[in-house]
Write a protein that holds these residues in place. Sequence first.
Motif, PDB file in Angstrom:
ATOM      1  N   GLN A   1       0.810  -1.213   0.000  1.00 25.93           N
ATOM      2  CA  GLN A   1       0.000   0.000   0.000  1.00 25.93           C
ATOM      3  C   GLN A   1       0.844   1.265   0.000  1.00 25.93           C
ATOM      4  OE1 GLN A   1      -0.595  -2.493   2.414  1.00 25.93           O
ATOM      5  NE2 GLN A   1      -2.067  -3.444   1.000  1.00 25.93           N
ATOM      6  N   GLY A   2       2.164   1.093  -0.003  1.00 25.56           N
ATOM      7  CA  GLY A   2       3.052   2.240  -0.061  1.00 25.56           C
ATOM      8  C   GLY A   2       3.451   2.807   1.285  1.00 25.56           C
ATOM      9  N   HIS A   3       3.095   2.134   2.371  1.00 26.63           N
ATOM     10  CA  HIS A   3       3.462   2.620   3.707  1.00 26.63           C
ATOM     11  C   HIS A   3       4.858   2.116   4.057  1.00 26.63           C
ATOM     12  CE1 HIS A   3      -0.603   3.973   4.145  1.00 26.63           C
ATOM     13  NE2 HIS A   3      -1.091   2.742   4.055  1.00 26.63           N
ATOM     14  N   LYS A   4       5.781   3.034   4.264  1.00 24.02           N
ATOM     15  CA  LYS A   4       7.137   2.628   4.623  1.00 24.02           C
ATOM     16  C   LYS A   4       7.397   2.915   6.090  1.00 24.02           C
ATOM     17  CE  LYS A   4       9.329   6.938   2.992  1.00 24.02           C
ATOM     18  NZ  LYS A   4      10.313   7.477   2.023  1.00 24.02           N
ATOM     19  N   PRO A   5       8.298   2.140   6.702  1.00 20.30           N
ATOM     20  CA  PRO A   5       8.577   2.344   8.126  1.00 20.30           C
ATOM     21  C   PRO A   5       9.197   3.706   8.387  1.00 20.30           C
ATOM     22  CG  PRO A   5      10.143   0.806   7.165  1.00 20.30           C
ATOM     23  CD  PRO A   5       9.104   1.040   6.135  1.00 20.30           C
ATOM     24  N   ALA A   6       8.884   4.262   9.530  1.00 16.56           N
ATOM     25  CA  ALA A   6       9.409   5.582   9.890  1.00 16.56           C
ATOM     26  C   ALA A   6      10.911   5.516  10.123  1.00 16.56           C
ATOM     27  CB  ALA A   6       8.707   6.087  11.147  1.00 16.56           C
ATOM     28  N   ARG A   7      11.574   6.627   9.843  1.00 16.37           N
ATOM     29  CA  ARG A   7      13.015   6.709  10.078  1.00 16.37           C
ATOM     30  C   ARG A   7      13.330   6.463  11.554  1.00 16.37           C
ATOM     31  NH1 ARG A   7      13.475  11.217   8.141  1.00 16.37           N
ATOM     32  NH2 ARG A   7      14.071  10.709   5.991  1.00 16.37           N
ATOM     33  N   SER A   8      12.453   6.930  12.443  1.00 14.14           N
ATOM     34  CA  SER A   8      12.658   6.743  13.884  1.00 14.14           C
ATOM     35  C   SER A   8      12.547   5.278  14.287  1.00 14.14           C
ATOM     36  CB  SER A   8      11.635   7.571  14.669  1.00 14.14           C
ATOM     37  OG  SER A   8      10.307   7.183  14.326  1.00 14.14           O
ATOM     38  N   THR A   9      11.955   4.454  13.418  1.00 19.97           N
ATOM     39  CA  THR A   9      11.860   3.013  13.658  1.00 19.97           C
ATOM     40  C   THR A   9      13.057   2.273  13.099  1.00 19.97           C
ATOM     41  OG1 THR A   9       9.439   3.078  13.625  1.00 19.97           O
ATOM     42  CG2 THR A   9      10.483   0.947  13.214  1.00 19.97           C
ATOM     43  N   THR A  10      13.467   2.616  11.891  1.00 24.75           N
ATOM     44  CA  THR A  10      14.539   1.859  11.235  1.00 24.75           C
ATOM     45  C   THR A  10      15.918   2.181  11.781  1.00 24.75           C
ATOM     46  OG1 THR A  10      14.671   3.512   9.460  1.00 24.75           O
ATOM     47  CG2 THR A  10      13.194   1.635   9.116  1.00 24.75           C
ATOM     48  N   LEU A  11      16.139   3.384  12.279  1.00 24.53           N
ATOM     49  CA  LEU A  11      17.452   3.709  12.841  1.00 24.53           C
ATOM     50  C   LEU A  11      17.782   2.825  14.041  1.00 24.53           C
ATOM     51  CD1 LEU A  11      19.973   5.429  12.722  1.00 24.53           C
ATOM     52  CD2 LEU A  11      18.817   7.166  14.111  1.00 24.53           C
ATOM     53  N   PRO A  12      16.847   2.629  14.995  1.00 24.33           N
ATOM     54  CA  PRO A  12      17.139   1.680  16.074  1.00 24.33           C
ATOM     55  C   PRO A  12      17.333   0.250  15.581  1.00 24.33           C
ATOM     56  CG  PRO A  12      15.356   3.149  16.716  1.00 24.33           C
ATOM     57  CD  PRO A  12      15.605   3.394  15.253  1.00 24.33           C
ATOM     58  N   TYR A  13      16.613  -0.141  14.498  1.00 20.02           N
ATOM     59  CA  TYR A  13      16.837  -1.463  13.921  1.00 20.02           C
ATOM     60  C   TYR A  13      18.307  -1.624  13.544  1.00 20.02           C
ATOM     61  CZ  TYR A  13      11.777  -2.262  13.182  1.00 20.02           C
ATOM     62  OH  TYR A  13      10.434  -2.456  13.325  1.00 20.02           O
ATOM     63  N   ARG A  14      18.802  -0.654  12.798  1.00 17.63           N
ATOM     64  CA  ARG A  14      20.179  -0.736  12.325  1.00 17.63           C
ATOM     65  C   ARG A  14      21.150  -0.797  13.498  1.00 17.63           C
ATOM     66  NH1 ARG A  14      23.626   3.964   9.164  1.00 17.63           N
ATOM     67  NH2 ARG A  14      25.516   2.739   8.854  1.00 17.63           N
ATOM     68  N   THR A  15      20.934   0.039  14.503  1.00 17.43           N
ATOM     69  CA  THR A  15      21.823   0.060  15.661  1.00 17.43           C
ATOM     70  C   THR A  15      21.828  -1.283  16.369  1.00 17.43           C
ATOM     71  OG1 THR A  15      21.440   2.434  15.963  1.00 17.43           O
ATOM     72  CG2 THR A  15      22.301   1.209  17.858  1.00 17.43           C
ATOM     73  N   ALA A  16      20.632  -1.855  16.578  1.00 20.46           N
ATOM     74  CA  ALA A  16      20.539  -3.139  17.274  1.00 20.46           C
ATOM     75  C   ALA A  16      21.179  -4.254  16.465  1.00 20.46           C
ATOM     76  CB  ALA A  16      19.077  -3.473  17.573  1.00 20.46           C
ATOM     77  N   LEU A  17      20.980  -4.259  15.156  1.00 23.34           N
ATOM     78  CA  LEU A  17      21.563  -5.298  14.309  1.00 23.34           C
ATOM     79  C   LEU A  17      23.080  -5.195  14.278  1.00 23.34           C
ATOM     80  CD1 LEU A  17      18.921  -5.154  11.465  1.00 23.34           C
ATOM     81  CD2 LEU A  17      19.321  -7.094  12.991  1.00 23.34           C
ATOM     82  N   GLU A  18      23.603  -3.986  14.369  1.00 23.23           N
ATOM     83  CA  GLU A  18      25.048  -3.823  14.487  1.00 23.23           C
ATOM     84  C   GLU A  18      25.538  -4.379  15.823  1.00 23.23           C
ATOM     85  OE1 GLU A  18      25.419   0.363  13.906  1.00 23.23           O
ATOM     86  OE2 GLU A  18      25.813   0.185  11.755  1.00 23.23           O
ATOM     87  N   GLN A  19      24.775  -4.130  16.896  1.00 28.93           N
ATOM     88  CA  GLN A  19      25.148  -4.657  18.206  1.00 28.93           C
ATOM     89  C   GLN A  19      25.142  -6.176  18.221  1.00 28.93           C
ATOM     90  OE1 GLN A  19      22.317  -1.722  20.400  1.00 28.93           O
ATOM     91  NE2 GLN A  19      23.763  -2.431  21.943  1.00 28.93           N
ATOM     92  N   LEU A  20      24.273  -6.774  17.405  1.00 30.82           N
ATOM     93  CA  LEU A  20      24.184  -8.222  17.323  1.00 30.82           C
ATOM     94  C   LEU A  20      25.174  -8.799  16.310  1.00 30.82           C
ATOM     95  CD1 LEU A  20      20.292  -8.493  17.367  1.00 30.82           C
ATOM     96  CD2 LEU A  20      21.830  -9.256  19.185  1.00 30.82           C
TER      97      LEU A  20
END
Length: 426
Positions: free
Chosen positions: A241-260
């Motif tokens: 439907q064209g809804h993309k995740p918010a930047r405030s959501t994906t930035l913590p994703y990236r940080t956590a995945l780097e920590q892992l």
Amino acid sequence: MSPDGYIPRIVDQELDELIEGLPAIAIEGPRGVGKTETALRRAKTVHRLDDADQYALIRAQRQRLIEGEPPILIDEWQRMPESWDVVRRAVDADGTAGRFLLTGSATPTRKPTHSGAGRIVTVRMRPMSLAERMPVVPTVSLGSLLSGTRPDLTGETDATIVDYAEEIMRSGFPGIRRLSSRLRRSALDGYLDRIAEHDFDDLDRRVRDPHTLRRWLMAYAAATSTTASFETVRDAAATSQGHKPARSTTLPYRTALEQLWLLDEVSAWHPTRNPLRRLAGSPTHHLADPALAARLLGCDADELLAGTTGGPAIARNGPLLGALFESLVTLSVKVYAQQNEARVHHLRTHGGEREVDLIVERGYGTVVALEVKLTSSVEERDLRHLRWLSERLGPDLLDAAVITTGSHAYRRRDGIAVVPAALLGA
């Protein structure tokens, strides 16, 4: 393979050298990479902090962490971040070599009070390289390329593009790669599910919508071996439907995945001794294991070979198999470079007119340049960026090579090496 099934790792040599002269070594890397098994082969006393009973006992009496016959292994130390400080103080009191081994599958959100600099040395452990996986003895070492002597090259392999596609799917996680295809797919799915269901919680990072995290990971997987911006990755993670995740959501994703330790990007190279103009600064994207990327995108070896894979739309040069083959070679080169005390970068100009897949740097400004090509034969157009770099770096370019799916290792008349991926080692 040893009689008990252990597959020797390149990092074993580094660990054996360090444990002879240093009091404490921390082995860090993604879950399932083999850290504990490798450490157990050296440890005399083991404290498992992922065991509830041992955790409770040590939480009540932290002194137990440093008691026992050395080397003392503290497994999953990040579950009790203060264990780092306990070891650091013990090393301050007694710096005898070979006292402690720590293994960790994540960088804790709550940092120890002291970095451990000068007391605890960190060693990165990655999934298995091609040299550790394939039944081929490498005939070309990265160390010889870094020597600057440009030695003659020999060697032959019967590994083909089909074998590399299958190696991508088999994974470099020791416990997963020995499974059948069906079980391997289930294990990789379980590995990815655990990230959202457990690993983020262990970092005190709640995943409100696991589906959004999965879409972002799929988009990141589609960006493998590219320098796509994170805004582009976020766009590719949009719903139908064209809804993309918010930047405030994906930035913590990236940080956590780097920590892992699940993101293993290649940083851009910025030379200091021989500066080049207009170099881009974006990293090249890679997951810890290209098998994770392939599973996220729902493809198998046959689909990779046929070029019929789907997934989020991310612009790339060539097919997905080429991107994942480059990721597999990059993983391997990082393992070999670590053994040679070298660093791995990539080079790209702002407009993308010039790019070199891998720049291996050891010392001050001297490098080996590697281009990765999904081809069994090398054409003149495959060499243009290496020649351009040679003209600008002069003697600072110790060697240059094209890594291929071919069968023979050799050196061309112009001095550029051609090396099948299966024949490259540390």
